[in-house]
Design an enzyme around this catalytic site. Structure first.
Site, PDB file in Angstrom:
ATOM      1  N   ASP A 101       0.854  -1.192   0.000  1.00  0.00           N
ATOM      2  CA  ASP A 101       0.000   0.000   0.000  1.00  0.00           C
ATOM      3  C   ASP A 101       0.887   1.239   0.000  1.00  0.00           C
ATOM      4  O   ASP A 101       1.883   1.286   0.730  1.00  0.00           O
ATOM      5  CB  ASP A 101      -0.857   0.085   1.280  1.00  0.00           C
ATOM      6  CG  ASP A 101      -1.874  -1.040   1.351  1.00  0.00           C
ATOM      7  OD1 ASP A 101      -2.072  -1.731   0.339  1.00  0.00           O
ATOM      8  OD2 ASP A 101      -2.453  -1.210   2.438  1.00  0.00           O
ATOM      9  N   TYR A 130     -11.601  -6.527   1.885  1.00  0.00           N
ATOM     10  CA  TYR A 130     -10.768  -6.085   3.001  1.00  0.00           C
ATOM     11  C   TYR A 130     -11.556  -5.203   3.984  1.00  0.00           C
ATOM     12  O   TYR A 130     -12.102  -4.167   3.598  1.00  0.00           O
ATOM     13  CB  TYR A 130      -9.599  -5.298   2.412  1.00  0.00           C
ATOM     14  CG  TYR A 130      -8.574  -4.829   3.402  1.00  0.00           C
ATOM     15  CD1 TYR A 130      -7.498  -5.638   3.735  1.00  0.00           C
ATOM     16  CD2 TYR A 130      -8.663  -3.577   3.983  1.00  0.00           C
ATOM     17  CE1 TYR A 130      -6.547  -5.204   4.637  1.00  0.00           C
ATOM     18  CE2 TYR A 130      -7.717  -3.137   4.882  1.00  0.00           C
ATOM     19  CZ  TYR A 130      -6.661  -3.961   5.202  1.00  0.00           C
ATOM     20  OH  TYR A 130      -5.723  -3.535   6.093  1.00  0.00           O
TER      21      TYR A 130
END
Ligand SMILES: [Zn+2]
Length: 652
Positions: free
Chosen positions: A91, A299
């Site tokens: 990320d 998620y």
DNA sequence: GCAAGGTC
């Protein structure tokens, strides 16, 4: 990522049961392999405090609970051996930069390292990031490392100092903790509970009216200000008895449109799970994570209320309709929206992940709670694509001898999204109310006085604490619920039914920290960190400078406390009954502060005195007042204790 | 052993 870059040509292998993918492109072999969050953590071998020397070590060595991360670390070591270049594709935020950096530093080569930058895991973004590889994002890495070091320095040093002082004062070994996020949260809990414990109820008088309409009893809601004086209300009630009619002042009908709900982010899911299933935020998060690891939902640790435009909702609907439970709902929805699935996205965003949605993978037999949460998530997903609900709200305003009351009835015109997500209480539907017209005169069958007492702030719950953390901007989606659990583990907080209470230890720790280390109980420390991180990311500030300053400040604070240990223990005795108390409060054993009691019971005494006038004016003398507030459940604990004491003892 | 932050 491998799929986005090479499609089916990416070949899947595994090492120690962890999958990785290999593909060829432009004559080069590429390997895509997963980390699992941080594989390294800060650690020290030094005992005592202040402690300012630490290093990065594999996480599994430091903590038995992270043994799972060992295989991931070994995978990285194994794959890095044969590689010449290294790309961090975590990320794109400071934590992701630290995770990748530490792997490349440990097993790879920082001089041939790159960064992929994408803000969502879509094929286009991933391909773009891969085509336009950036050099390693050094400023981002520095900011991330700095955040870790600062939290470690503050947290470890203050926890050790706190443990030492409280252990010494209580004569037993305790492991306590303090930190940038947990300590302000504890302080907030103590603030709320303190207010509740010092609450003195005030009586307020309300008129209560009963009407009869076509054989149905109605009790309109009083909309005026409550009466502090019972006699005034009594005289009005006498008039009502002589002329028992309510005049219909107005009848308002309006159509209200309720927009479909936004897709779930984690805290909205935690809120709904608490409301509908009465489960706490950490439990909800765990169940959602289970569903995620089973590939049933996306998620869950996200703040986003947006579904990405690239999401293939049609396929998901197709899959969901294979579950008998959702077959009809999906069919009706697809008809209703004519095949066009447009979510009602909310304003909240997340740098790395979209809102929570069901993936369409069909669940096998789920445990009951998992099944219920999955159902809420799926229904919310369906509802967000649907049409607004339309309701007709009838509001009748009544005038009874100058007092205003209101009757309400809600009628559903179009259920819209409520078909999919029916967990909303719109209020009662009362057909009789629909028949009332302006100018009518309704018969009052009964009128009485209702005594209500003013209430303290609402009780504390795990959810209300989590919402507070979110509101003031401390912690993250992943950590907030967990940090609240830490406060329980330390026995600063405990549960009383669904409510959260603070322990004497929790109160003492909050006040002691506020006295010794005011920085750590203030959300301002997080704001300060954020400013530093931003400056470091912009290249305008160096990590070394920030860390060095923090070390100097923490050392200074800690050494001061060490020198003044006696004072620290005295401060503690103000808030906790210890052996060192010389002059104990007769109620609780804390050090006496005022003439009679400890700091808290003294405050309660002051409030009891200050509030007497109000009660006296409604006819209570001092003795009756004390007895009354002692007997009311809504009275704060410390106030009740002092009232009890005053009834049994005479103060000079 | 202590933090907060990732995630299996
Ligand atoms: Zn006391």
């Amino acid at each position: 990522i491998a799929y986005a870059l090479a499609g089916a040509k990416a070949k899947k292998y595994s090492y120690k049961r962890i999958p990785y993918w290999v593909f060829r492109q432009n004559g080069q072999v590429h390997i895509v392999a997963p980390s699992a969050g941080h594989l390294f953590t800060l650690s020290t071998d030094l005992k005592g405090y202040p402690v300012v020397d630490y290093r990065w070590v594999p996480r599994w060595i430091e903590n038995r609970k992270s043994l799972f991360s060992k295989r991931f670390l070994e995978l990285m070591e194994f794959l890095c051996k044969g590689a010449i270049a290294f790309i961090n594709a975590c990320d794109y935020d400071i934590e992701g930069s630290v995770i990748g950096f530490l792997v490349i530093m440990s097993f790879g080569n920082l001089r041939n390292a790159y960064r992929m930058k994408f803000s969502s895991l879509t094929i286009t973004e991933i391909r773009n990031a891969f085509r336009n590889l950036s050099p390693l994002d050094w400023n981002m890495i520095e900011a991330g490392l700095c955040r870790h070091e600062l939290d470690w320095l503050w947290g470890i040093n203050l926890s050790r100092a706190l443990s030492h002082i409280v252990s010494k004062a209580l004569g037993k070994r305790l492991i306590l903790s303090a930190g940038r996020v947990q300590s302000p949260t504890l302080t907030e809990a103590v603030r709320i509970i303190t207010q509740r414990r010092l609450h003195i109820p005030e009586p307020l008088y309300y008129p209560k009216i009963f009407l009869e309409l076509n054989g149905r009893m109605l009790t309109p809601e009083f909309t005026g200000k409550p009466f502090p004086n019972k006699a005034v209300l009594q005289s009005i009630l006498m008039k009502i008895k002589y002329e028992p009619y309510a005049f219909v002042k107005s009848v308002d009908v309006h159509i209200k449109s309720l927009a479909p709900p936004h897709p779930f982010n984690l805290s909205d899911l935690q809120t709904e799970a608490y409301r509908l299933l009465r489960i706490g935020p950490a439990r909800t998060q765990k169940v959602a994570e289970d569903l995620y690891l089973d590939a049933l939902i996306s998620y869950p640790r996200t703040n986003s209320q947006k579904l990405p435009p690239t999401l293939d909702n049609n396929s998901i609907m197709k899959s969901l309709s294979k579950m008998p439970k959702y077959t009809d709902l999906v069919r009706i929805l697809m008809n209703e929206v004519r095949g066009v699935l447009k979510p009602n996205n909310g304003p909240k965003e997340d740098p790395a992940h979209p809102a929570i949605y069901p993936t369409g993978v069909l669940p096998k037999q789920l445990p009951p709670l998992h099944e219920k949460l999955y159902d809420i998530i799926t229904r919310r997903y369906l509802a967000t694509f649907s049409l607004p609900a339309r309701i007709r709200e009838i509001k009748v305003v009544l005038d009874i001898h100058g007092l205003n009351f209101v009757l309400k009835s809600v009628h559903i015109v179009n259920r819209g999204w409520l078909k999919y997500y029916p967990f909303i209480d719109l209020g009662p539907t009362v057909p009789e109310i629909a028949k009332i017209r302006k100018g009518m005169k309704l018969y009052v069958t009964k009128a009485q006085i209702l005594t209500r007492y003013t209430s303290p702030p609402p009780p504390l719950t795990k959810l209300s604490l989590l919402k507070w953390m979110e509101h003031v901007g401390i912690g993250t989606e992943s950590t907030r619920a967990e940090i609240i659990e830490i406060l329980f583990k330390r026995q600063y907080l405990h549960s009383k039914g669904k409510r959260v209470e603070v322990s004497d230890l929790g109160i003492a720790v909050a006040y002691l920290l506020a006295d010794l280390f005011p920085h750590i109980v203030d959300i301002g420390l997080t704001r300060k960190f954020e400013e530093y991180m931003e400056l470091i990311r912009e290249g305008r500030l160096k990590r070394e400078v920030v860390v060095k300053e923090a070390k100097i400040l923490i050392k200074k604070l800690i050494e001061e406390i060490k020198r003044e240990e006696r004072r620290a223990i005295e401060v503690l005795a103000k808030y906790l009954s210890t052996d060192t108390v010389k002059n104990p409060c007769p109620i609780c054993g804390r050090e006496r502060q005022g003439k009679y009691f400890c700091i808290f019971h003294e405050k309660a005494l002051t409030r009891i005195r200050d509030n007497f006038l109000k009660w006296n004016s409604t006819g209570y003398d001092w003795q009756e007042y004390l007895e009354k507030i002692r007997s009311l459940k809504i009275t704060g604990l410390w106030v009740r204790e002092v009232a009890e004491f005053l009834l049994k003892n005479r103060l000079d």
